[in-house]
Design a protein around this motif. Structure first.
Motif, PDB file in Angstrom:
ATOM      1  N   GLU A  24       0.826  -1.208   0.000  1.00 12.72           N
ATOM      2  CA  GLU A  24       0.000   0.000   0.000  1.00 12.72           C
ATOM      3  C   GLU A  24       0.863   1.263   0.000  1.00 12.72           C
ATOM      4  OE1 GLU A  24      -2.667  -0.569   3.352  1.00 12.72           O
ATOM      5  OE2 GLU A  24      -3.984  -1.803   2.122  1.00 12.72           O
ATOM      6  N   ASP A  25       2.177   1.084  -0.184  1.00 12.37           N
ATOM      7  CA  ASP A  25       3.088   2.233  -0.308  1.00 12.37           C
ATOM      8  C   ASP A  25       3.129   2.690  -1.765  1.00 12.37           C
ATOM      9  OD1 ASP A  25       3.757   1.945   2.344  1.00 12.37           O
ATOM     10  OD2 ASP A  25       5.840   1.334   1.986  1.00 12.37           O
ATOM     11  N   ARG A  26       3.460   3.950  -1.951  1.00 10.60           N
ATOM     12  CA  ARG A  26       3.744   4.454  -3.301  1.00 10.60           C
ATOM     13  C   ARG A  26       4.914   5.417  -3.228  1.00 10.60           C
ATOM     14  NH1 ARG A  26       0.172   5.198  -7.682  1.00 10.60           N
ATOM     15  NH2 ARG A  26       1.801   6.584  -8.425  1.00 10.60           N
ATOM     16  N   ALA A  37       4.283   7.850  -0.159  1.00 11.82           N
ATOM     17  CA  ALA A  37       2.962   7.862   0.478  1.00 11.82           C
ATOM     18  C   ALA A  37       2.720   6.456   0.988  1.00 11.82           C
ATOM     19  CB  ALA A  37       1.885   8.272  -0.528  1.00 11.82           C
ATOM     20  N   ASP A  38       2.247   6.337   2.201  1.00 14.42           N
ATOM     21  CA  ASP A  38       2.025   5.042   2.853  1.00 14.42           C
ATOM     22  C   ASP A  38       0.547   4.968   3.221  1.00 14.42           C
ATOM     23  OD1 ASP A  38       1.814   2.887   4.539  1.00 14.42           O
ATOM     24  OD2 ASP A  38       3.416   3.492   5.896  1.00 14.42           O
ATOM     25  N   GLY A  39      -0.179   4.140   2.481  1.00 17.00           N
ATOM     26  CA  GLY A  39      -1.633   4.094   2.651  1.00 17.00           C
ATOM     27  C   GLY A  39      -2.064   3.214   3.804  1.00 17.00           C
ATOM     28  N   SER A 188       9.076   5.037   3.779  1.00 21.32           N
ATOM     29  CA  SER A 188       7.904   4.733   4.596  1.00 21.32           C
ATOM     30  C   SER A 188       8.380   4.126   5.914  1.00 21.32           C
ATOM     31  CB  SER A 188       6.981   3.761   3.855  1.00 21.32           C
ATOM     32  OG  SER A 188       7.657   2.542   3.625  1.00 21.32           O
ATOM     33  N   ASP A 189       7.449   3.977   6.863  1.00 18.20           N
ATOM     34  CA  ASP A 189       7.854   3.459   8.169  1.00 18.20           C
ATOM     35  C   ASP A 189       8.200   1.976   8.111  1.00 18.20           C
ATOM     36  OD1 ASP A 189       5.234   2.566   7.830  1.00 18.20           O
ATOM     37  OD2 ASP A 189       4.803   2.628   9.973  1.00 18.20           O
ATOM     38  N   GLY A 190       7.974   1.340   6.970  1.00 17.33           N
ATOM     39  CA  GLY A 190       8.437  -0.035   6.815  1.00 17.33           C
ATOM     40  C   GLY A 190       9.952  -0.121   6.837  1.00 17.33           C
ATOM     41  N   LEU A 191      10.642   1.011   6.550  1.00 19.23           N
ATOM     42  CA  LEU A 191      12.097   1.039   6.699  1.00 19.23           C
ATOM     43  C   LEU A 191      12.469   1.548   8.092  1.00 19.23           C
ATOM     44  CD1 LEU A 191      15.002   0.836   5.591  1.00 19.23           C
ATOM     45  CD2 LEU A 191      14.827   3.259   5.021  1.00 19.23           C
ATOM     46  N   PRO A 227       8.108  -6.345   8.651  1.00 19.44           N
ATOM     47  CA  PRO A 227       6.741  -6.347   9.181  1.00 19.44           C
ATOM     48  C   PRO A 227       5.767  -5.472   8.392  1.00 19.44           C
ATOM     49  CG  PRO A 227       8.157  -4.940  10.524  1.00 19.44           C
ATOM     50  CD  PRO A 227       9.049  -5.617   9.530  1.00 19.44           C
ATOM     51  N   ASP A 228       6.279  -4.644   7.486  1.00 16.48           N
ATOM     52  CA  ASP A 228       5.404  -3.678   6.813  1.00 16.48           C
ATOM     53  C   ASP A 228       5.904  -3.504   5.380  1.00 16.48           C
ATOM     54  OD1 ASP A 228       3.455  -1.803   6.392  1.00 16.48           O
ATOM     55  OD2 ASP A 228       4.260  -0.309   7.784  1.00 16.48           O
ATOM     56  N   ASN A 229       5.081  -2.889   4.558  1.00 17.19           N
ATOM     57  CA  ASN A 229       5.538  -2.491   3.228  1.00 17.19           C
ATOM     58  C   ASN A 229       6.703  -1.527   3.409  1.00 17.19           C
ATOM     59  OD1 ASN A 229       2.063  -1.926   2.412  1.00 17.19           O
ATOM     60  ND2 ASN A 229       3.179  -3.855   2.352  1.00 17.19           N
ATOM     61  N   VAL A 230       7.681  -1.621   2.530  1.00 13.90           N
ATOM     62  CA  VAL A 230       8.842  -0.729   2.648  1.00 13.90           C
ATOM     63  C   VAL A 230       9.106  -0.075   1.295  1.00 13.90           C
ATOM     64  CG1 VAL A 230      10.372  -2.724   2.361  1.00 13.90           C
ATOM     65  CG2 VAL A 230      11.300  -0.570   3.209  1.00 13.90           C
TER      66      VAL A 230
HETATM   67 MG    MG Z   1       3.735   1.593   6.702  1.00 20.84          MG
END
Ligand code: MG
Length: 438
Positions: A24-26, A37-39, A188-191, A227-230
């Motif tokens: 969901e990141d772009r 952008a992190d949706g 994004s916060d995935g990193l 744990p998250d999209n990066v």
């Molecule tokens: Mg995120």
């Protein structure tokens, strides 16, 4: 400011991570405009929201883009996401972060909402350019918790600002003069959730070029559990021809195919116990979708609850900072207090200040209602206290002054016969002393 700077090297990479079913990141790579952008929101609504924000930036990117138009585009994207969410119940509550920077005349113009980040890599040092709009970000800024505690805080993913969260969005805007050789990182916060700043700096320092750095950062996030999209977007400022937009850096496919790394089974990062016989397999997409839907319902509720609690706490703190009162304090004497005269057990909203030395019981008898009286400022509180002191005396005359009595003097001991000189008894009058026999 260094005029004539362009973005001479670009790289970007994005990955779903090792837990999530969808990305969901772009990333936004429309030089001289860059960003992420992190949706958030279930049923792939997060993808819609981040796509709308990224699309809005890409639409305005171009030679005529100004910082003002960039900010206006972010605000318009917020309104558009609100409208799209209102029109489709499956997208209710969708939102997105956005962190973007426009390089113009040697200066970077940043716009920022949410917990994605922009970093500057200059001279071997990594500098964070944005504040996280998250619950723990606010706590770190107020000194309630340390940055290290924030990394493991159970509410570290709860954002306090996002596009789509409210009709109006407050956009952070900042300018920064760039130098030749500066590297910008948007992520994004995935990193920056699983990978701490020193490790990000290590990857940047070791990478021979920005493409390798982008791949290395995504791999670091996945090695930390993914744990998250990066998503990472990297750019180097310099003098030279602007770099063309490169394709996304390839991310090793085995990263997503590998089983989810073991995570703690207790504590805030706990995962449900594995289903017997299925350990080692990645979680089924259907389960993840359900988790995502729950998240979409929770996020607005959590944001609203945090906002209500925050506003309430702020109002109480404001009132407490302006209120004084006089009441019985420690030792049974009347004190002035700073704050609100309310408390529950050990928790209270006041601080004991001056001790008048006046017995509270005396005041209760002579002037009922004087204790607990609030004052409109420190001056009025001091005046109340001074009047009580003048009327009821000073501590020296206070009978309740608890001073331990001195211990009683020991009784005089009879003189030991062996050490004192022998006393000759005085004979009665009229008798002649008998000389001691020799
Ligand atoms: Mg995120």
């Amino acid at each position: 400011m260094t005029p004539g700077l362009t973005l001479v090297e670009l790289a970007h990479a994005s990955d779903t991570g090792r837990v999530r079913a969808h990305n969901e990141d772009r990333g936004v790579v429309a030089p001289p405009l860059l960003g992420v952008a992190d949706g958030m929101g279930g049923a792939r609504a997060g993808e819609v929201a981040s796509g709308m924000a990224a699309g809005a930036l890409e639409d305005v990117a171009g030679a005529r883009l100004t910082p003002e138009r960039l900010q206006a585009a972010v605000e318009q994207a917020n309104r558009d996401i609100r409208q799209a969410a209102a029109a489709d119940p499956s997208r209710a509550g969708m939102g997105t972060t956005v962190t973007a920077g426009l390089l113009q005349d040697g200066r970077l113009h940043l716009v920022h909402v949410g917990d994605s980040r922009a970093y500057l890599w200059r001279g071997g040092r990594l500098v964070r350019l944005t504040d996280d709009h998250s619950v723990v970000g606010e706590m770190v800024r107020r000194g309630t918790i340390t940055a290290e505690q924030a990394e493991r805080h159970p509410h570290r993913h709860v954002v306090t600002r996002a596009l789509g969260a409210d009709d109006r969005v407050e956009v952070d805007a900042a300018d920064l003069d760039l130098d030749d050789g500066d590297v910008l990182l948007f992520c994004s916060d995935g990193l920056c959730g699983p990978v701490e700043d020193p490790q990000i700096a290590e990857v940047l320092a070791a990478a021979p070029d920005l493409g390798a750095a982008a791949r290395g950062l995504v791999e670091a996030a996945n090695a930390a559990g993914g744990p998250d999209n990066v998503t990472v977007v990297l750019a180097r400022a310099g003098h030279g021809a602007p770099a063309p937009v490169p394709p996304p850096e390839p991310v090793p496919t085995h990263t997503r195919r590998m089983p989810t790394l073991p995570r703690p089974t207790v504590g805030p990062d706990a995962e449900p116990a594995p289903i017997p016989g299925r350990s080692g397999e990645p979680p089924a997409p259907r389960v993840l979708q359900q988790v995502d839907r729950a998240r979409s319902r929770r996020v607005p509720i959590i944001i609203a609850a945090v906002a209500v609690v925050g506003i309430g706490a702020g109002a109480l703190a404001w009132a407490a900072s302006r209120t004084y009162f006089v009441d019985e304090g420690s030792g049974g004497t009347v004190h002035t207090f700073h704050g609100l005269p309310v408390g529950l057990g050990a928790l209270h909203l006041y601080r004991q200040e001056q001790d008048t030395g006046v017995a509270a019981d005396d005041v209760r008898v002579a002037e009922p209602g004087a204790l607990g009286r609030t004052a409109r400022g420190q001056g009025e509180a001091t005046e109340l206290a001074a009047r009580l002191t003048w009327r009821f005396g000073v501590p020296a005359e206070w009978p309740r002054l608890r001073v331990a009595p001195p211990p009683p003097p020991p009784p005089p001991a009879p003189p030991p016969a062996t050490t004192l000189p022998r006393v000759t008894p005085v004979p009665p009058t009229g008798t002649v002393p008998t000389p001691p026999s020799g």
